[in-house]
Design a protein around this motif. Structure first.
Motif, PDB file in Angstrom:
ATOM      1  N   ASP A 209       1.082  -1.147  -0.030  1.00  0.00           N
ATOM      2  CA  ASP A 209      -0.005  -0.113   0.045  1.00  0.00           C
ATOM      3  C   ASP A 209       0.825   1.254  -0.118  1.00  0.00           C
ATOM      4  N   ALA A 210       1.943   1.255   0.819  1.00  0.00           N
ATOM      5  CA  ALA A 210       2.979   2.392   0.675  1.00  0.00           C
ATOM      6  C   ALA A 210       3.553   2.584  -0.349  1.00  0.00           C
ATOM      7  N   ILE A 211       4.232   1.449  -1.059  1.00  0.00           N
ATOM      8  CA  ILE A 211       4.953   1.715  -2.246  1.00  0.00           C
ATOM      9  C   ILE A 211       4.095   2.221  -3.233  1.00  0.00           C
ATOM     10  N   MET A 212       2.728   1.786  -3.502  1.00  0.00           N
ATOM     11  CA  MET A 212       1.727   2.225  -4.309  1.00  0.00           C
ATOM     12  C   MET A 212       1.485   3.954  -4.193  1.00  0.00           C
ATOM     13  N   GLN A 213       1.436   4.300  -2.967  1.00  0.00           N
ATOM     14  CA  GLN A 213       1.194   5.810  -2.814  1.00  0.00           C
ATOM     15  C   GLN A 213       2.318   6.652  -3.073  1.00  0.00           C
ATOM     16  N   VAL A 214       3.536   6.168  -2.492  1.00  0.00           N
ATOM     17  CA  VAL A 214       4.781   6.739  -2.961  1.00  0.00           C
ATOM     18  C   VAL A 214       5.090   6.891  -4.451  1.00  0.00           C
ATOM     19  N   ALA A 215       4.601   5.741  -5.495  1.00  0.00           N
ATOM     20  CA  ALA A 215       4.988   5.924  -6.576  1.00  0.00           C
ATOM     21  C   ALA A 215       4.004   6.977  -7.386  1.00  0.00           C
ATOM     22  N   VAL A 216       2.447   6.915  -6.943  1.00  0.00           N
ATOM     23  CA  VAL A 216       1.605   7.719  -7.784  1.00  0.00           C
ATOM     24  C   VAL A 216       1.526   9.141  -7.118  1.00  0.00           C
ATOM     25  N   CYS A 217       1.986   9.345  -5.773  1.00  0.00           N
ATOM     26  CA  CYS A 217       1.623  10.733  -5.512  1.00  0.00           C
ATOM     27  C   CYS A 217       3.101  11.625  -5.571  1.00  0.00           C
ATOM     28  N   GLU A 218       2.888  11.994  -6.741  1.00  0.00           N
ATOM     29  CA  GLU A 218       4.411  12.474  -7.119  1.00  0.00           C
ATOM     30  C   GLU A 218       4.456  13.959  -6.694  1.00  0.00           C
ATOM     31  N   GLU A 219       3.292  14.761  -6.664  1.00  0.00           N
ATOM     32  CA  GLU A 219       3.072  16.228  -5.977  1.00  0.00           C
ATOM     33  C   GLU A 219       3.614  16.093  -4.301  1.00  0.00           C
ATOM     34  N   GLN A 220       2.889  15.248  -3.929  1.00  0.00           N
ATOM     35  CA  GLN A 220       3.086  15.175  -2.293  1.00  0.00           C
ATOM     36  C   GLN A 220       4.218  14.755  -2.019  1.00  0.00           C
ATOM     37  N   ILE A 221       5.105  13.813  -2.689  1.00  0.00           N
ATOM     38  CA  ILE A 221       6.093  13.264  -2.247  1.00  0.00           C
ATOM     39  C   ILE A 221       7.282  14.180  -2.647  1.00  0.00           C
ATOM     40  N   GLY A 222       6.959  14.925  -4.041  1.00  0.00           N
ATOM     41  CA  GLY A 222       8.023  15.908  -4.436  1.00  0.00           C
ATOM     42  C   GLY A 222       9.112  15.369  -5.335  1.00  0.00           C
ATOM     43  N   TRP A 223       8.524  14.299  -6.162  1.00  0.00           N
ATOM     44  CA  TRP A 223       9.630  13.783  -7.093  1.00  0.00           C
ATOM     45  C   TRP A 223       9.770  14.854  -8.292  1.00  0.00           C
ATOM     46  N   ARG A 224      10.989  14.760  -8.782  1.00  0.00           N
ATOM     47  CA  ARG A 224      11.430  15.353  -9.916  1.00  0.00           C
ATOM     48  C   ARG A 224      11.654  14.556 -11.125  1.00  0.00           C
ATOM     49  N   ASN A 225      12.025  15.033 -12.170  1.00  0.00           N
ATOM     50  CA  ASN A 225      12.261  14.398 -13.436  1.00  0.00           C
ATOM     51  C   ASN A 225      13.689  14.105 -13.433  1.00  0.00           C
ATOM     52  N   VAL A 226      13.836  13.149 -12.248  1.00  0.00           N
ATOM     53  CA  VAL A 226      15.579  12.941 -12.389  1.00  0.00           C
ATOM     54  C   VAL A 226      15.687  11.673 -11.740  1.00  0.00           C
ATOM     55  N   THR A 227      16.788  10.969 -11.525  1.00  0.00           N
ATOM     56  CA  THR A 227      16.880   9.513 -11.133  1.00  0.00           C
ATOM     57  C   THR A 227      16.251   9.495  -9.680  1.00  0.00           C
ATOM     58  N   ARG A 228      15.154   8.440  -9.554  1.00  0.00           N
ATOM     59  CA  ARG A 228      14.326   8.414  -8.455  1.00  0.00           C
ATOM     60  C   ARG A 228      14.691   7.162  -7.909  1.00  0.00           C
ATOM     61  N   LEU A 229      14.942   7.083  -6.789  1.00  0.00           N
ATOM     62  CA  LEU A 229      15.250   5.885  -5.734  1.00  0.00           C
ATOM     63  C   LEU A 229      14.354   5.761  -4.751  1.00  0.00           C
ATOM     64  N   LEU A 230      13.730   4.371  -4.406  1.00  0.00           N
ATOM     65  CA  LEU A 230      12.973   4.364  -3.339  1.00  0.00           C
ATOM     66  C   LEU A 230      13.421   3.278  -2.494  1.00  0.00           C
ATOM     67  N   VAL A 231      13.867   3.445  -1.283  1.00  0.00           N
ATOM     68  CA  VAL A 231      14.449   2.378  -0.366  1.00  0.00           C
ATOM     69  C   VAL A 231      13.258   1.801   0.578  1.00  0.00           C
ATOM     70  N   PHE A 232      13.045   0.780   0.456  1.00  0.00           N
ATOM     71  CA  PHE A 232      12.169   0.022   1.180  1.00  0.00           C
ATOM     72  C   PHE A 232      12.709  -0.989   2.265  1.00  0.00           C
ATOM     73  N   SER A 233      12.396  -0.427   3.606  1.00  0.00           N
ATOM     74  CA  SER A 233      13.218  -1.155   4.648  1.00  0.00           C
ATOM     75  C   SER A 233      12.200  -1.938   5.577  1.00  0.00           C
ATOM     76  N   THR A 234      12.774  -3.335   5.840  1.00  0.00           N
ATOM     77  CA  THR A 234      11.671  -4.023   6.490  1.00  0.00           C
ATOM     78  C   THR A 234      12.195  -5.316   6.949  1.00  0.00           C
ATOM     79  N   ASP A 235      11.556  -5.977   7.914  1.00  0.00           N
ATOM     80  CA  ASP A 235      12.291  -7.096   8.493  1.00  0.00           C
ATOM     81  C   ASP A 235      11.338  -8.212   8.418  1.00  0.00           C
ATOM     82  N   ALA A 236      10.021  -8.058   7.696  1.00  0.00           N
ATOM     83  CA  ALA A 236       9.078  -8.881   7.671  1.00  0.00           C
ATOM     84  C   ALA A 236       8.360  -9.050   6.066  1.00  0.00           C
ATOM     85  N   GLY A 237       7.661  -9.934   5.729  1.00  0.00           N
ATOM     86  CA  GLY A 237       7.023 -10.065   4.368  1.00  0.00           C
ATOM     87  C   GLY A 237       6.089  -9.116   4.055  1.00  0.00           C
TER      88      GLY A 237
END
Length: 752
Positions: A209-237
């Motif tokens: 759910d979180a990855i989907m919102q990070v990807a589609v909410c460009e304005e709220q996240i503040g993504w620019r048209n540059v290299t975009r990296l998403l670090v997903f940190s967890t210890d579970a499935g």
């Protein structure tokens, strides 16, 4: 290709479509090349901005929109069916290219010690990333789980503090955007240090759910048209599509942004996204994912990585102390590989890639889409071929895009299709060439007006009966219309076209074709002729129903220069032996024959030495060769024709030598004039040998007899000695025996 203006170009039975053919076929049909319209595809580059050459230590800074890493940017391709168009695409990694990194962290209770190490991540990561780029921004978000049962406890107390014991935890939530992308590392540290751990009931988390919102909410996240990296940190499935049914959530994820006050508000309403849905959204928004997970879940996320292009997996330590090294290693791995992908292709259009990578390494097939081990400043190129198999039904231009995964730049390719020749637009309406103006004369043929049919539009659909027209299309008043190989159009047969354009029906009734002739070696007309109206027309030096009979006799020549060794005839390039006892390619083999030497032995013996079995009939049976007596036989190296050396024995055990050869159809026999007979026996040595043999044999017999006697005597003596040893004598005394000796003892004797 269409042939223009030659109205009578078609033969009987050919349809109008036969005017279209490849150039070589039209030339073979006596077509004037100047009358052929042959449109070709072409490539037009509309935007070709060169790739950017940029140095990090140069004071001038460029906006991301001013940096170009892929060239060209827009092309227009004109495609003709079956003719691919190939263009080169260049990619170069720009130095000091801006990077946006969003850190998405699991804040379930098991990640408590990890949060402590992430609180200083902003400034530390900023410092490390300065080595790679001077334009770096970082953001932070966190997730736990859907806020419904059975994922969390919905009791009032647990909604306030989901943790047990004396642990102070924040209320559970699905996803929270804590910090929009910023270049202020200390702001990252300040906001992250305020975060609190939360909790949930089940082990898998709601990270999708979180990855989907990070990807589609460009304005709220503040993504620019540059290299975009998403670090997903967890210890579970993770939960995925379908798991929401456990909480009564059945609506599929809509893939839209639902952030209000930086909180995901529709987790209770929409199901988790599927993996395919995530792949699509991450690709659409050019986001490269780095999964920072603990050792326990490495296998799970490595499988997930294989499904998500441009993603990487790193092993997170138990307390996230190695997260900076993990991020930098993963970024270097992702940025060193470029993978091209294209948008949806129109129906009938295919695309192939060929990569020319670093150090001249060439890749084809699926490997043609990518290049690896690319360093900053390296330039690689791709050869991209686009081919259309057919014209689209709508006939309108199509647009496809080609882009490197994880990058915001793309190439726009406009596709135009050649579906008609230019002569179609230059047609002559209501032309007199089309039976009193009943059609448009275009590209050398009539295109009939509505209600008119026929090659010249000479028939009206309303004025003629189909039965009457069909009668003209039946051969010999038969039942088959156009021999079942064509259609009857206006009383004239138009033959069908086959899938293979080289196979053609022809004739007034389509009764002929060029593919149903006899075959040899699985080739039509043996590959030595052409098929006309189901009959082979053979090339020169070939004959037969399948042109499989060669008139060439070179294959029948024997080593002696004769055809079939004079024992057969050459038919279709193969020897047919007249004498059944001979066989072989040139009738040289005779399994049942005694051989050349044995065959001519008696005749040579009778003619050269007046002896042998044919001595009495020599004149009649043995005059078929020329006899030459010599002192020494000729050697094979001295002759330019085959020569057989023979050695035979006569009745007197004498050897005679001769050669047999055929030269210019003349049989020649060279024979050594003297016989080689064995010498007579020497009597004296023979007699001496016999006498000596008899004496030796006598002596040997005497020695053997003597030896046997000695052995016999020794055995008898041994037997005697044995019996002597075994003899027993009686020692008893005779009762009437009285000894003659009387012993007297002196009573006075005291032994002194």
């Amino acid at each position: 290709m269409k042939l223009d203006f030659l109205l009578n170009f078609l033969t009987v039975g050919e349809s109008k479509s036969a005017r279209c053919d490849d150039l070589e076929s039209l030339k073979k049909r006596s077509c004037d090349p100047t009358k052929v319209e042959n449109p070709r595809g072409l490539i037009q580059i509309n935007k070709n901005k060169p790739v950017t050459i940029r140095k990090k230590d140069v004071p001038e800074k460029l906006d991301p929109e001013q940096i170009t890493q892929i060239q060209p940017q827009k092309l227009t391709l004109t495609l003709r069916s079956g003719e691919p168009q190939t263009f080169d695409l260049k990619f170069k990694r720009a130095e000091d290219y801006p990077i946006d990194l969003y850190y998405l962290m699991d804040l379930s209770f098991s990640m408590k010690d990890d949060l402590e190490n992430v609180k200083n991540l902003g400034t530390d990561l900023m410092r490390e990333m300065q080595v790679i780029t001077s334009d770096f921004r970082i953001g932070f978000g966190s997730f736990v789980e859907k806020t419904v049962m059975p994922y969390i406890s919905t009791t009032p107390a647990r909604l306030i503090n989901p943790c047990t014991g004396n642990q102070n935890c924040t209320s559970p939530f699905s996803y929270k955007n804590v910090l929009k992308l910023t270049n202020k590392g200390d702001e990252f540290n300040r906001l992250v240090s305020r975060q609190q751990i939360s909790g949930n009931l089940d082990s898998p988390e709601g990270g999708f759910d979180a990855i989907m919102q990070v990807a589609v909410c460009e304005e709220q996240i503040g993504w620019r048209n540059v290299t975009r990296l998403l670090v997903f940190s967890t210890d579970a499935g993770f939960h995925f599509a379908g798991d929401g049914k456990l909480g009564g959530i059945v609506l599929p994820n809509d893939g839209k942004c639902h952030l209000e006050n930086n909180m995901y508000t529709m987790s209770h309403y929409y199901d988790y996204p599927s993996i395919a849905h995530l792949v699509q959204k991450l690709s659409d928004h050019n986001i490269q994912t780095i999964f920072a997970v603990t050792e326990e879940f490495q296998p799970v996320y490595k499988e997930l990585k294989n499904l998500i292009p441009k993603s990487a997996v790193g092993t997170l330590s138990s307390n996230s102390s190695n997260v900076i090294k993990l991020i930098i290693d993963a970024y270097n791995s992702l940025s060193s590989e470029v993978i091209l992908e294209n948008g949806r292709l129109p129906e009938g259009v295919s695309i192939t890639y060929k990569s020319i990578c670093k150090n001249g390494v060439v890749g084809t097939g699926e490997n043609g889409r990518k290049c690896s081990n690319i360093s900053i400043g390296d330039e690689v190129s791709f050869q991209i071929s686009i081919e259309s198999k057919e014209c689209p039904s709508h006939g309108k231009p199509e647009v496809i895009t080609i882009k490197p995964l994880g990058f915001n730049e793309e190439v726009e390719v406009v596709l135009n299709f050649i579906c008609d020749c230019q002569c179609a637009s230059d047609g002559e309406p209501n032309s007199e060439k089309c039976h009193e103006g009943n059609g448009t004369f275009e590209c050398g043929a009539c295109k009939c007006n509505d209600g008119r049919i026929g090659r010249l539009c000479e028939c009206s659909k309303d004025e003629v009966r189909t039965e009457d027209l069909d009668a003209n299309c039946r051969k010999d008043n038969g039942t088959d219309i156009c021999s079942n190989n064509g259609d009857c159009v206006c009383g004239t047969c138009e033959c069908k076209k086959r899938e293979n354009p080289a196979e053609i029906y022809s004739g007034k009734y389509c009764e002929c074709d060029n593919f149903n002739c006899d075959r040899s070696n699985n080739k039509l007309c043996g590959g030595h002729g052409r098929c006309e109206c189901r009959k082979c027309i053979c090339d020169a030096n070939y004959t037969g129903s399948a042109c499989d009979c060669s008139l060439e006799t070179s294959t029948c020549l024997a080593k002696n220069g004769q055809i079939c060794n004079g024992r057969g005839t050459c038919e279709c390039g193969v020897c047919k032996c007249t004498n059944p006892k001979f066989q072989g390619p040139t009738c040289e083999i005779c399994p049942t024959c005694p051989g050349v030497c044995a065959e001519h032995k008696d005749c040579v013996q009778c003619r050269a030495f007046q002896a042998g079995e044919k001595k009495d009939t020599c004149q009649q049976d043995c005059s078929y060769f020329q006899l030459i007596k010599v002192a020494k036989l000729p050697q094979p190296t001295d002759q330019s024709f085959p020569l057989t050396h023979c050695k035979e024995r006569d009745a007197n055990d004498c050897w005679f030598y001769y050669t047999y050869a055929i030269r210019n159809d003349n049989k020649e026999v060279y024979v050594v004039e003297t016989l080689e007979c064995p010498p007579g026996p020497d009597i004296i040595p023979i007699v001496a040998g016999v006498v000596a043999g008899i004496v030796l044999i006598g002596l040997a017999l005497l020695l053997i007899w003597k030896l046997l006697m000695i052995i016999h005597d020794r055995r008898e003596f041994a037997k005697f000695e044995k019996e002597k040893m075994n003899a027993k004598w009686d020692t008893g005394e005779n009762p009437i025996y009285k000894s003659a000796v009387t012993t007297v003892v002196n009573p006075k004797y005291e032994g002194k």
